[in-house]
Motif scaffolding. Sequence first.
Motif, PDB file in Angstrom:
ATOM      1  N   VAL A  20      -8.643  10.117 -28.740  1.00  0.00           N
ATOM      2  CA  VAL A  20      -7.990  10.996 -27.772  1.00  0.00           C
ATOM      3  C   VAL A  20      -7.864  12.375 -28.412  1.00  0.00           C
ATOM      4  O   VAL A  20      -7.533  12.476 -29.592  1.00  0.00           O
TER       5      VAL A  20
ATOM      6  N   MET B 163     -11.398  12.790 -18.538  1.00  0.00           N
ATOM      7  CA  MET B 163     -12.028  11.561 -18.998  1.00  0.00           C
ATOM      8  C   MET B 163     -13.436  11.912 -19.479  1.00  0.00           C
ATOM      9  O   MET B 163     -14.184  12.587 -18.779  1.00  0.00           O
TER      10      MET B 163
ATOM     11  N   VAL C   9      -5.461  14.978 -17.960  1.00  0.00           N
ATOM     12  CA  VAL C   9      -6.439  14.143 -18.661  1.00  0.00           C
ATOM     13  C   VAL C   9      -7.859  14.364 -18.148  1.00  0.00           C
ATOM     14  O   VAL C   9      -8.142  14.174 -16.968  1.00  0.00           O
TER      15      VAL C   9
ATOM     16  N   ARG D 191      -9.890   4.047 -20.177  1.00  0.00           N
ATOM     17  CA  ARG D 191      -9.445   4.953 -21.240  1.00  0.00           C
ATOM     18  C   ARG D 191      -9.218   4.165 -22.521  1.00  0.00           C
ATOM     19  O   ARG D 191      -8.546   3.147 -22.524  1.00  0.00           O
TER      20      ARG D 191
ATOM     21  N   THR E 285     -13.791   7.365 -22.678  1.00  0.00           N
ATOM     22  CA  THR E 285     -13.775   6.204 -21.793  1.00  0.00           C
ATOM     23  C   THR E 285     -15.020   5.365 -22.022  1.00  0.00           C
ATOM     24  O   THR E 285     -16.076   5.869 -22.414  1.00  0.00           O
TER      25      THR E 285
ATOM     26  N   VAL F 284      -9.869  12.164 -23.165  1.00  0.00           N
ATOM     27  CA  VAL F 284      -9.819  10.761 -23.581  1.00  0.00           C
ATOM     28  C   VAL F 284     -11.209  10.160 -23.457  1.00  0.00           C
ATOM     29  O   VAL F 284     -11.850  10.279 -22.411  1.00  0.00           O
TER      30      VAL F 284
END
Length: 190
Positions: free
Chosen positions: A133, A166, A164, A129, A124, A122
């Motif tokens: 994606v 980031m 996830v 977030r 950022t 994802v």
Amino acid sequence: MRSGVAGLLLAAGSGSRLGTPKALVEFRGERLVDRGIRLLHDGGCHPVVVVLGAATAQVRGAVTVSNPGWRSGMGSSLRVGLGALPGDAEHVVITLVDQPFIGPEVVERLIRAAKDGASVAVATYGGARRNPVLIAREHFEEVAALATGDTGARPFLRAHPELVVMVPCDDIGDPADIDTPEDLAALQAR
């Protein structure tokens, strides 16, 4: 050319607060739908699938699919889009049509995260977030099942925080979006 990473541009909404479908909005001489397709292509996604609904548009360089249930929200568009991806797409980068300051470098970083082993990545900004994606095929079914109403992949991401990765993108993108005529004017003026 196939990269194993498809692009998915969600562009089905009516733009009710904007007064016109966002896909057709001109931003600095280019329709937002065309800008989104270019973003995904230039970032390394092949093929690109565009989900339309409230408006239809002739586009180049992408496969378009229609979401007859677009009024129910982004979740239905995400389900339609995931269902339209080719079987050899190992990952998908999902982005929204109304974020003109997301650049191809953001997409490239997400793809790099996948090459480094991430099954979910994802972008950022300021630690928060946002979009785009990246999601691996192994998760498509669950992402689609959890996408309801006006939420896309967010329920899946919340259900699986351990997956996830980031990917900080503050230095190469801005998640500002266009929801109102005032937003459009402010972003055009930047």
